[in-house]
Design a protein around this motif. Structure first.
Motif, mmCIF file in Angstrom:
data_model
loop_
_atom_site.group_PDB
_atom_site.id
_atom_site.type_symbol
_atom_site.label_atom_id
_atom_site.label_comp_id
_atom_site.label_asym_id
_atom_site.label_seq_id
_atom_site.Cartn_x
_atom_site.Cartn_y
_atom_site.Cartn_z
ATOM 1 N N ALA A 1 0.952 -0.908 -0.182
ATOM 2 C CA ALA A 1 0.511 0.129 -0.176
ATOM 3 C C ALA A 1 1.262 1.349 -0.034
ATOM 4 C CB ALA A 1 -0.961 -0.257 1.125
ATOM 5 N N PHE A 2 2.296 0.969 1.424
ATOM 6 C CA PHE A 2 3.054 2.326 0.848
ATOM 7 C C PHE A 2 3.607 2.949 -0.968
ATOM 8 C CE2 PHE A 2 6.765 3.634 1.402
ATOM 9 C CZ PHE A 2 6.896 5.458 1.753
ATOM 10 N N LEU A 3 4.353 1.566 -1.232
ATOM 11 C CA LEU A 3 4.472 1.592 -2.409
ATOM 12 C C LEU A 3 3.733 2.542 -3.096
ATOM 13 C CD1 LEU A 3 7.689 1.225 -4.128
ATOM 14 C CD2 LEU A 3 6.343 -0.787 -4.244
ATOM 15 N N PHE A 4 2.257 1.869 -3.359
ATOM 16 C CA PHE A 4 1.681 2.007 -4.539
ATOM 17 C C PHE A 4 1.069 3.238 -4.364
ATOM 18 C CE2 PHE A 4 -3.221 2.489 -5.304
ATOM 19 C CZ PHE A 4 -2.976 2.146 -6.806
ATOM 20 N N SER A 5 0.971 4.131 -3.022
ATOM 21 C CA SER A 5 1.110 5.173 -2.807
ATOM 22 C C SER A 5 1.736 6.787 -2.864
ATOM 23 C CB SER A 5 1.125 6.078 -1.309
ATOM 24 O OG SER A 5 -0.433 5.185 -0.634
ATOM 25 N N ARG A 6 3.568 6.254 -2.501
ATOM 26 C CA ARG A 6 4.171 6.691 -3.444
ATOM 27 C C ARG A 6 4.585 6.534 -4.764
ATOM 28 N NH1 ARG A 6 5.737 10.197 0.062
ATOM 29 N NH2 ARG A 6 7.257 9.933 -1.404
ATOM 30 N N LEU A 7 3.944 5.974 -5.845
ATOM 31 C CA LEU A 7 4.217 5.572 -7.554
ATOM 32 C C LEU A 7 3.528 6.909 -7.963
ATOM 33 C CD1 LEU A 7 5.901 1.814 -7.484
ATOM 34 C CD2 LEU A 7 7.072 4.090 -7.224
ATOM 35 N N THR A 8 2.372 6.544 -7.619
ATOM 36 C CA THR A 8 0.147 6.854 -7.956
ATOM 37 C C THR A 8 0.388 8.386 -7.450
ATOM 38 O OG1 THR A 8 -0.411 5.337 -6.968
ATOM 39 C CG2 THR A 8 0.066 4.172 -8.767
ATOM 40 N N GLY A 9 1.199 8.511 -5.996
ATOM 41 C CA GLY A 9 0.263 9.518 -5.711
ATOM 42 C C GLY A 9 -0.980 9.468 -5.237
ATOM 43 N N LYS A 10 -1.182 8.145 -4.755
ATOM 44 C CA LYS A 10 -2.993 7.794 -4.689
ATOM 45 C C LYS A 10 -2.703 7.747 -3.008
ATOM 46 C CE LYS A 10 -3.966 5.842 -7.672
ATOM 47 N NZ LYS A 10 -4.719 5.007 -8.869
ATOM 48 N N GLY A 11 -4.037 8.631 -2.377
ATOM 49 C CA GLY A 11 -3.833 8.027 -0.568
ATOM 50 C C GLY A 11 -3.148 9.309 -0.096
ATOM 51 N N MET A 12 -2.482 9.774 -0.449
ATOM 52 C CA MET A 12 -1.397 10.540 0.025
ATOM 53 C C MET A 12 -2.177 11.958 1.224
ATOM 54 S SD MET A 12 1.773 9.142 -0.909
ATOM 55 C CE MET A 12 2.561 10.236 -0.148
ATOM 56 N N ASN A 13 -3.689 11.411 0.689
ATOM 57 C CA ASN A 13 -4.137 13.065 1.526
ATOM 58 C C ASN A 13 -5.837 11.887 1.314
ATOM 59 O OD1 ASN A 13 -3.062 15.277 0.660
ATOM 60 N ND2 ASN A 13 -3.255 15.162 -1.766
ATOM 61 N N TRP A 14 -6.546 12.653 3.130
ATOM 62 C CA TRP A 14 -7.579 12.128 3.140
ATOM 63 C C TRP A 14 -8.869 12.309 2.072
ATOM 64 C CZ3 TRP A 14 -8.198 9.235 6.332
ATOM 65 C CH2 TRP A 14 -9.837 9.143 7.463
ATOM 66 N N ASP A 15 -8.429 11.815 1.084
ATOM 67 C CA ASP A 15 -9.679 11.598 -0.034
ATOM 68 C C ASP A 15 -10.013 10.466 -0.598
ATOM 69 O OD1 ASP A 15 -7.266 10.802 -1.740
ATOM 70 O OD2 ASP A 15 -7.152 13.792 -2.810
ATOM 71 N N SER A 16 -10.800 10.710 -1.158
ATOM 72 C CA SER A 16 -10.721 8.793 -1.507
ATOM 73 C C SER A 16 -10.321 8.183 -2.266
ATOM 74 C CB SER A 16 -12.505 9.021 -2.920
ATOM 75 O OG SER A 16 -12.318 9.560 -4.120
ATOM 76 N N GLY A 17 -8.762 8.691 -2.336
ATOM 77 C CA GLY A 17 -7.748 7.700 -3.087
ATOM 78 C C GLY A 17 -7.366 7.250 -2.166
ATOM 79 N N ILE A 18 -7.273 7.132 -0.568
ATOM 80 C CA ILE A 18 -7.666 5.790 0.214
ATOM 81 C C ILE A 18 -7.984 4.907 0.178
ATOM 82 C CG2 ILE A 18 -7.616 5.726 2.700
ATOM 83 C CD1 ILE A 18 -7.326 8.752 3.291
ATOM 84 N N PHE A 19 -9.021 4.779 -0.682
ATOM 85 C CA PHE A 19 -9.466 3.859 -0.972
ATOM 86 C C PHE A 19 -8.795 2.468 -1.891
ATOM 87 C CE2 PHE A 19 -13.723 6.053 0.931
ATOM 88 C CZ PHE A 19 -13.735 5.188 1.593
ATOM 89 N N LEU A 20 -8.088 3.328 -3.187
ATOM 90 C CA LEU A 20 -7.793 2.825 -3.698
ATOM 91 C C LEU A 20 -6.526 2.832 -3.156
ATOM 92 C CD1 LEU A 20 -7.626 5.119 -7.230
ATOM 93 C CD2 LEU A 20 -8.782 3.074 -6.322
ATOM 94 N N THR A 21 -5.560 3.490 -2.157
ATOM 95 C CA THR A 21 -4.797 1.738 -1.304
ATOM 96 C C THR A 21 -5.157 0.859 -1.040
ATOM 97 O OG1 THR A 21 -3.809 4.339 -1.562
ATOM 98 C CG2 THR A 21 -2.817 2.983 0.097
ATOM 99 N N LEU A 22 -6.190 0.786 -0.192
ATOM 100 C CA LEU A 22 -6.867 -0.057 0.707
ATOM 101 C C LEU A 22 -6.730 -1.059 -0.416
ATOM 102 C CD1 LEU A 22 -8.230 -1.370 2.942
ATOM 103 C CD2 LEU A 22 -10.207 -0.338 2.114
ATOM 104 N N ILE A 23 -7.636 -1.069 -1.637
ATOM 105 C CA ILE A 23 -7.479 -1.847 -2.817
ATOM 106 C C ILE A 23 -6.541 -2.487 -2.866
ATOM 107 C CG2 ILE A 23 -8.104 -2.873 -5.419
ATOM 108 C CD1 ILE A 23 -10.243 -0.380 -4.685
ATOM 109 N N ALA A 24 -5.549 -1.482 -3.654
ATOM 110 C CA ALA A 24 -4.156 -2.126 -3.186
ATOM 111 C C ALA A 24 -3.213 -3.175 -2.703
ATOM 112 C CB ALA A 24 -2.991 -1.017 -3.328
#
Length: 349
Positions: A217-240
């Motif tokens: 999840a951490f690597l996914f967030s760093r590479l794509t920029g999703k899940g770094m902020n308190w928004d719906s991108g967190i759910f994509l990080t959860l899926i990863a």
């Protein structure tokens, strides 16, 4: 003997979806007095809220039908009873259209505040289809349930506002499903029924799965920029994280690796897989540059958090095999995943 030909139910679904899509496109065309999408988007604020909502709901309905999302999934399951060329066309071609429809018409869906509808229906479909896939014995039905689950994840990504992620998912799904089709022949063997595999894993194996999930999840967030902020991108990080955890779980349970392979290969496979996904994500985003909406992350609200909790609970119930101990749930899932009875060929005297 009189042979009764199976009725082709997908045609009814596609006609209904085309009708809904026509209504959804007609409303903004009438209010903007134009057939150009750019003109519609420029005049969205002039369309009454009720008309905008009707348009968005019709577009969403058409997209759900197109991708065989629950409760419109029967057309895809029924098409599996057709000869392979026809079922392959339905399965690998027509079912993918909704991601493109929703991406092109994203401004209308966003303006009508209906993204949460896509999130809920897509997430529930992804989870339910994964359940039904596990109880299938027919290879084609298993592939169909897998596709419905993938389409559910794609709709869920649209509901999160990440339309570029949905298109990326759509492209990668094509490669993934092609590999499943090509390897499906390996499933067709004359074997005696086997006992269900044991679901239990040891505590230290659980720690390994959880650790790889967090790292993924951490690597996914760093590479794509999703899940770094308190928004719906967190759910994509959860899926990863869930995806990486499931891959780790499969390696532990199947135990295909020996000795040094257990230490070296898993990190290499995970890092490579997430990096390839990030690369595809960036490429797709680049090609989408210039479109009206590429990504529209929304703020996290209590409703989304509650849905995320339900989704996680359902996922762990599936992985632990708890549903097998609930007869009515098992039979309900089995019934949901059957083709329409009138699509089978039958013989009459």
């Amino acid at each position: 003997m009189k042979q009764e030909r199976p009725k082709y139910f997908p045609r009814k679904y596609f006609l209904s979806g085309s009708f809904l899509l026509g209504i959804g496109l007609l409303i903004p065309a009438v209010y903007s007095n134009s057939t150009a999408l750019s003109r519609w988007i420029a005049t969205l604020d002039q369309i009454p809220n009720y008309a905008l909502l009707i348009s968005a709901l019709c577009i969403i309905g058409a997209a759900l039908i197109q991708s065989a999302i629950f409760p419109f999934h029967k057309w895809l399951l029924s098409s599996m009873t057709a000869p392979t060329p026809a079922s392959a066309l339905m399965h690998a071609g027509f079912v993918n259209g909704s991601g493109i429809i929703l991406t092109l018409l994203a401004p209308i869906v966003i303006a009508s505040n209906t993204l949460d509808i896509l999130l809920i229906i897509g997430g529930l479909t992804a989870l339910t289809a994964q359940f039904t896939k596990l109880i299938q014995v027919n290879v084609k039905q298993r592939l169909a349930c897998s596709t419905i689950a993938r389409m559910g994840f794609m709709i869920m990504q649209c509901g999160l506002g990440y339309f570029n992620a949905a298109i990326t998912h759509l492209i990668l799904h094509g490669f993934y499903k092609a590999s499943l089709f090509l390897s499906s022949g390996e499933e067709i063997e004359k074997l005696h029924p086997k006992a269900p595999p044991s679901i239990r894993i040891k505590w230290f194996q659980s720690v390994i799965v959880a650790s790889f999930s967090l790292v993924g999840a951490f690597l996914f967030s760093r590479l794509t920029g999703k899940g770094m902020n308190w928004d719906s991108g967190i759910f994509l990080t959860l899926i990863a994280a869930i995806t990486v955890g499931q891959m780790t779980y499969n390696l532990i349970k199947l135990n295909p690796l020996k000795g040094w392979q257990k230490i070296i290969l898993p990190p290499v496979l995970f890092i490579t897989g997430i990096s390839i996904y990030a690369l595809f994500y960036q490429i797709v985003t680049t090609f989408m540059t210039g479109m009206e909406v590429i990504a529209f992350p929304t703020s996290i609200n209590p409703f989304q958090v509650a849905f995320g909790v339900v989704f996680l609970i359902g996922f762990f119930i599936m992985k632990l095999g708890t549903y097998r101990k609930i007869p009515w749930l098992y039979m309900k899932l089995l019934s949901l995943s059957q083709p329409h009875k009138k699509t089978f060929s039958t013989s009459k005297n």
